[in-house]
Structure formats: C-alpha cells, structure tokens
Design an enzyme around this catalytic site. Structure first.
Site, PDB file in Angstrom:
ATOM      1  N   TYR A 179       0.851  -1.196   0.000  1.00 50.28           N
ATOM      2  CA  TYR A 179       0.000   0.000   0.000  1.00 50.28           C
ATOM      3  C   TYR A 179       0.884   1.243   0.000  1.00 50.28           C
ATOM      4  O   TYR A 179       0.873   2.057   0.902  1.00 50.28           O
ATOM      5  CB  TYR A 179      -0.936  -0.029   1.215  1.00 50.28           C
ATOM      6  CG  TYR A 179      -2.136   0.874   1.080  1.00 50.28           C
ATOM      7  CD1 TYR A 179      -3.186   0.543   0.228  1.00 50.28           C
ATOM      8  CD2 TYR A 179      -2.210   2.061   1.794  1.00 50.28           C
ATOM      9  CE1 TYR A 179      -4.287   1.375   0.110  1.00 50.28           C
ATOM     10  CE2 TYR A 179      -3.312   2.898   1.686  1.00 50.28           C
ATOM     11  CZ  TYR A 179      -4.346   2.547   0.839  1.00 50.28           C
ATOM     12  OH  TYR A 179      -5.440   3.367   0.718  1.00 50.28           O
TER      13      TYR A 179
ATOM     14  N   HIS B 240       4.238  -3.119 -13.257  1.00 47.45           N
ATOM     15  CA  HIS B 240       5.538  -2.862 -13.883  1.00 47.45           C
ATOM     16  C   HIS B 240       6.049  -4.212 -14.385  1.00 47.45           C
ATOM     17  O   HIS B 240       5.870  -5.232 -13.691  1.00 47.45           O
ATOM     18  CB  HIS B 240       6.490  -2.308 -12.814  1.00 47.45           C
ATOM     19  CG  HIS B 240       7.683  -1.570 -13.340  1.00 47.45           C
ATOM     20  ND1 HIS B 240       7.903  -1.320 -14.684  1.00 47.45           N
ATOM     21  CD2 HIS B 240       8.739  -1.007 -12.703  1.00 47.45           C
ATOM     22  CE1 HIS B 240       9.026  -0.643 -14.825  1.00 47.45           C
ATOM     23  NE2 HIS B 240       9.563  -0.443 -13.634  1.00 47.45           N
TER      24      HIS B 240
HETATM   25  N1  LIG Z   1       5.139   4.952  -7.839  1.00 45.82           N
HETATM   26  C1  LIG Z   1       4.903   5.128  -9.119  1.00 45.82           C
HETATM   27  O1  LIG Z   1       4.863   6.248  -9.612  1.00 45.82           O
HETATM   28  C2  LIG Z   1       4.629   3.937 -10.028  1.00 45.82           C
HETATM   29  C3  LIG Z   1       4.061   4.165 -11.269  1.00 45.82           C
HETATM   30  C4  LIG Z   1       3.740   3.074 -12.077  1.00 45.82           C
HETATM   31  C5  LIG Z   1       4.048   1.803 -11.624  1.00 45.82           C
HETATM   32  N2  LIG Z   1       4.638   1.609 -10.414  1.00 45.82           N
HETATM   33  C6  LIG Z   1       4.916   0.241  -9.970  1.00 45.82           C
HETATM   34  O2  LIG Z   1       3.964  -0.114  -8.980  1.00 45.82           O
HETATM   35  C7  LIG Z   1       4.544  -1.033  -8.056  1.00 45.82           C
HETATM   36  C8  LIG Z   1       4.415  -0.466  -6.654  1.00 45.82           C
HETATM   37  O3  LIG Z   1       5.174   0.722  -6.610  1.00 45.82           O
HETATM   38  P1  LIG Z   1       4.971   1.829  -5.488  1.00 45.82           P
HETATM   39  O4  LIG Z   1       5.773   3.017  -5.910  1.00 45.82           O
HETATM   40  O5  LIG Z   1       3.519   1.988  -5.173  1.00 45.82           O
HETATM   41  O6  LIG Z   1       5.705   1.113  -4.276  1.00 45.82           O
HETATM   42  P2  LIG Z   1       6.142   1.761  -2.929  1.00 45.82           P
HETATM   43  O7  LIG Z   1       5.446   3.065  -2.709  1.00 45.82           O
HETATM   44  O8  LIG Z   1       7.596   1.724  -2.857  1.00 45.82           O
HETATM   45  O9  LIG Z   1       5.429   0.704  -1.952  1.00 45.82           O
HETATM   46  C9  LIG Z   1       6.112  -0.084  -1.187  1.00 45.82           C
HETATM   47  C10 LIG Z   1       5.146  -1.070  -0.534  1.00 45.82           C
HETATM   48  O10 LIG Z   1       5.900  -2.253  -0.417  1.00 45.82           O
HETATM   49  C11 LIG Z   1       5.855  -2.666   0.935  1.00 45.82           C
HETATM   50  N3  LIG Z   1       7.091  -3.365   1.259  1.00 45.82           N
HETATM   51  C12 LIG Z   1       8.367  -2.941   1.073  1.00 45.82           C
HETATM   52  N4  LIG Z   1       9.237  -3.894   1.475  1.00 45.82           N
HETATM   53  C13 LIG Z   1       8.470  -4.932   1.923  1.00 45.82           C
HETATM   54  C14 LIG Z   1       8.757  -6.208   2.426  1.00 45.82           C
HETATM   55  N5  LIG Z   1      10.019  -6.643   2.573  1.00 45.82           N
HETATM   56  N6  LIG Z   1       7.729  -7.019   2.784  1.00 45.82           N
HETATM   57  C15 LIG Z   1       6.451  -6.615   2.644  1.00 45.82           C
HETATM   58  N7  LIG Z   1       6.113  -5.412   2.156  1.00 45.82           N
HETATM   59  C16 LIG Z   1       7.116  -4.587   1.797  1.00 45.82           C
HETATM   60  C17 LIG Z   1       5.681  -1.390   1.748  1.00 45.82           C
HETATM   61  O11 LIG Z   1       5.113  -1.721   2.968  1.00 45.82           O
HETATM   62  P3  LIG Z   1       5.601  -1.068   4.357  1.00 45.82           P
HETATM   63  O12 LIG Z   1       4.919   0.254   4.481  1.00 45.82           O
HETATM   64  O13 LIG Z   1       5.157  -2.060   5.333  1.00 45.82           O
HETATM   65  O14 LIG Z   1       7.104  -0.898   4.252  1.00 45.82           O
HETATM   66  C18 LIG Z   1       4.711  -0.626   0.835  1.00 45.82           C
HETATM   67  O15 LIG Z   1       3.394  -1.012   1.096  1.00 45.82           O
HETATM   68  C19 LIG Z   1       6.002  -1.224  -8.497  1.00 45.82           C
HETATM   69  O16 LIG Z   1       6.074  -2.342  -9.338  1.00 45.82           O
HETATM   70  C20 LIG Z   1       6.271   0.040  -9.297  1.00 45.82           C
HETATM   71  O17 LIG Z   1       7.298  -0.110 -10.257  1.00 45.82           O
HETATM   72  C21 LIG Z   1       4.925   2.640  -9.601  1.00 45.82           C
END
Ligand SMILES: NC(=O)c1ccc[n+]([C@@H]2O[C@H](COP(=O)([O-])OP(=O)(O)OC[C@H]3O[C@@H](n4cnc5c(N)ncnc54)[C@H](OP(=O)(O)O)[C@@H]3O)[C@@H](O)[C@H]2O)c1
Length: 403
Positions: free
Chosen positions: A92, A178
């Site tokens: 999340y 992704h």
């Molecule tokens: N952000 C963007 O702009 C964007 C755009 C398009 C696509 N995407 C893709 O969407 C996907 C998600 O990206 P995001 O940017 O939303 O990710 P993010 O903000 O970095 O989210 C990280 C999530 O991963 C969890 N997490 C991290 N380490 C963990 C672990 N060891 N075990 C369990 N949970 C863990 C975190 O939970 P905690 O809070 O518990 O650490 C958090 O809920 C990726 O594949 C990314 O490439 C992202």
C-alpha cells in the site's frame, strides 16, 4: 476543443506573464499574437477527431494502434466482470493507495494485504480500510484473493517472491504494475508459476495522480500487457483491471517494452536527463557571471511555468509559435546540436536498461537495509544545490505564496 477555447486557455498563462512585470519575459513579446494566429491556423486541424470517445483504432503519426477506453466499460459491466473475484492488493505505497481507493470507489471487491508493523498498515487504516474486513496481513490477503495485485516496491517483490510464489496457485491471476520483476527474472528471481494468467496495468504517473485524476472524473493513461495467458481471457482481464483501477485510456504493450521504456524514460527526459540539463545550463550561467535568480528563472521557472505547459497542451510547434521570432530562430538552430550530443547518451542508457544493468543497480541499492537513509542523504544534497535553493526563493515570490 474549439479554437476559441484553445486560444483562451493558451492565453491564460501569457496574460499572467503580462500582468506580472517582475516575470515579464523577452520571449513572450510576440507570444499573444503568435498564439492567436496559431489558434486560427489550427481550427481546421484534424486533431480533435482523434480525441472522440469510442474510437478504437487511432492513427498515431501514421501508425495505427488500438486504444481501449473507459467509456466501453460502464460501471455495471465492470462490476459484473469482477462479480466472482476478490482482488488482493499487496502493498500500500503510492500505487496501492491510488489503485486500491479507485477500485473500492468503483464497487469492486478489493482487500489490502500489508505487513502489520509497517507504515502502510497505518496508512491503509487512515484511508478507511478495516482490519479483519478488507485489511489483512499479506499471506491472509493472498489466500482470500483470486486476483493478486503485486504492488510491493520492485525490490520487495524480488525479496518476498520465494515466500509468495507458492501461494499463487492455479486459478488465481497475478497482476503487476511494472514489467520489472518477471522480465528481469534472472536478477529478480521472480519466475512466475506456469498455470496462472499474468497481466500488467501500468499507470503513466504516480499513484497520487491515479487517484486525483479518477476523482476529477478523467482517468490516467495506462499501458497494459499480457505475460502469460492460460485461460484465454487474460487480455480482457487486463483491460478490465486497467479501467477498474482508474485508467481513462489503455495502450497495449508487452512486459518487456513496458519496463524498457519506463526505466529509460525516467532516467532520461522525465527525471534524470532533465535534471542534468537544468544543472548544466544553470552552472554555465553562474560561471559566466549571472545571478542565481536570473540563472534559475532562465533555466527552470520559465520552462515549468510558461513553456512546458504549452508543449503539454498543444505541442512543440505551438510553443515555438508562442515565442518571439528571435527565440524561435535560436531554438530551431540549436535543436540538432543538442540532439546529436545527447543521442549517444540515450543509446548508452537504453543498452544499460536492456542488458539489466539498471535493474541490477536498482535491486542492489534498494535492498540495502539503510537505503532510505542513504537516499535521504542524496535528496538533501539535491535540495541544497544552489539552483534549488534559488528556486525556493523564486517560488516564494509567486502571488499564491505571498498571501
Ligand atoms: N510509484 C509510481 O509512480 C509507479 C508508477 C507506475 C508503476 N509503479 C509500480 O507499482 C509497483 C508499486 O510501486 P509503489 O511506488 O507503489 O511502491 P512503494 O510506494 O515503494 O510501496 C512499497 C510497498 O511495499 C511494501 N514493502 C516494502 N518492502 C516490503 C517487504 N520486505 N515485505 C512486505 N512489504 C514490503 C511497503 O510496505 P511497508 O509500508 O510495510 O514498508 C509498501 O506497502 C512497483 O512495481 C512500481 O514499479 C509505480
């Protein structure tokens, strides 16, 4: 959009420039006249036709591509499509927040799976997800889900895969935003099970924008792809997922193309390249005796506040047209010099993406236990660069910040 509305919109920023002598720009001397002329000349242009809702095959500069759109998925059809599904959204962060809330508002049965001690658990509760009802720990959410949305950070997807993979059993669907994890499986070790559909929907923007555009009733542009189709329905499911998470238009791609273009773009024009270009221009101005405010205004402020929005709204030719004859002449003359100098760098970058070097670097860096602290230190260094300190002072003078 009519020419009159185009003109009105294009003139708005220009009117602001004229109203504020402090930011009056030389380049805009001829702007109002040029925009007016351009609006008239574009009145007959066929661009508006491409925007018509319901059109499926669009001509993108001579290349025909199918574009899928929300209009073909009224809410009843969407809810009916997912009536037997539970979407288990794992992670999340930025995307989890945007996609999860949009799914919930679309009336789709969605639950969140995050670790209980993490920040995301608290964030999810803040957003109204209820523990035991639609908020669970990761394993429990996966066990309840039919469509598993892996929205962990890319490094975490790799790290947790040995634990998660056995839970992705036959009949479930695996969803990513992704192509990173499966495409670079030699590095990430994310080898998907062979008996499930594997699909992707990648919004072209941050999760915050996924949410804000949905709330505005617009919808973000996304790409979608199928990695593995065992049911014969993977493509339709990917499109439906795209609409359900809040996309307006959906462009078909492959997992490989999505990840290559995404890593390339963010390192290039979207983020890394543009920062490098800003820094180079600013430093030369400073070394040649210009003040910080002058160097910043001429490098960043005019770009982001006046010119780039015009490119976004109407294209490069329109922006050139909106500037003085002197500015246009120089811009057209210098474009090929910059292109020739930069193209080898872009080719190096694409090679580095395709051969996995960028993925390797990202996984190594983002898997370090102290990566957040290290990253924060780097951000602090950027924040403290003279250019961005000058920028802060320039922004503080904007009318909305002086009230
Ligand atoms: N952000 C963007 O702009 C964007 C755009 C398009 C696509 N995407 C893709 O969407 C996907 C998600 O990206 P995001 O940017 O939303 O990710 P993010 O903000 O970095 O989210 C990280 C999530 O991963 C969890 N997490 C991290 N380490 C963990 C672990 N060891 N075990 C369990 N949970 C863990 C975190 O939970 P905690 O809070 O518990 O650490 C958090 O809920 C990726 O594949 C990314 O490439 C992202």
């Amino acid at each position: 959009m009519s020419a009159a509305r185009n003109l009105q919109k294009a003139l708005r920023p220009l009117a602001r420039q004229v109203a504020s002598p402090a930011v009056q720009r030389r380049t805009f001397v001829a702007a109002a006249g040029a925009v007016r002329a351009a609006a008239v000349s574009r009145a007959a242009a066929p661009v508006a036709k491409q925007q018509t809702r319901g059109v499926k095959t669009i001509d993108f500069a001579g290349h025909k591509e199918d574009v899928y759109e929300r209009a073909d998925w009224p809410i009843e059809k969407l809810q009916d499509f997912f009536k037997n599904d539970t979407l288990a959204l794992i992670g999340y962060g930025s995307q989890g927040h945007g996609q999860g809330l949009n799914l919930r508002d679309n009336g789709i049965n969605v639950i969140i799976g995050v670790r209980k001690e993490g920040k995301s658990w608290k964030d999810a509760i803040q957003d109204g997800w209820v523990p035991g009802k639609n908020l669970f720990e990761v394993d429990e959410a996966i066990s309840k889900g039919t469509i598993i949305m892996n929205l962990l950070s890319d490094a975490a997807q790799s790290e947790t895969w040995p634990h998660i993979k056995p839970q992705i059993t036959k009949g479930k669907t695996l969803y990513f935003s992704h192509g990173f994890s499966p495409v670079f499986k030699d590095l990430t070790k994310v080898e998907v099970p062979t008996d499930v559909d594997v699909i992707l929907c990648a919004p072209k923007g941050s999760g915050r924008t996924v949410r804000s555009l949905f709330k505005e009733g617009r919808g973000i542009n996304s790409s979608f792809a199928v990695y593995q189709d065992v049911t014969g329905k993977a493509k339709e499911k990917a499109i439906a997922m795209g609409v359900a998470i809040g996309s307006g238009y959906l462009y078909e791609t492959t997992f490989e193309k999505e990840v290559y273009s995404d890593l390339y773009g963010e390192r290039g024009c979207l983020m890394g390249g543009i920062h490098g270009m800003f820094l180079a221009q600013y430093e030369v101005l400073r070394e040649r005796g210009h003040s910080p405010s002058e160097a910043f205004n001429e490098t960043v402020e005019e770009a982001t506040q006046s010119l780039y929005p015009l490119i976004g709204a109407y294209g490069m030719d329109w922006m050139f047209d909106a500037c003085s004859t002197t500015a246009r002449r120089g811009a057209i003359d210098w474009t090929p010099k910059f292109k020739d100098a930069l193209k080898p760098v872009f080719n190096n970058l694409y090679d580095s993406v395709k051969d996995g070097s960028e993925t390797k670097r990202s996984l190594e860096y983002n898997s370090q236990p102290d990566y957040r602290e290290k990253y924060e230190k780097e951000l602090e260094e950027i924040r403290n660069l003279e250019i961005w300190r000058a920028g802060k002072a320039v922004r503080a003078l904007r009318p909305e910040n002086t009230k």
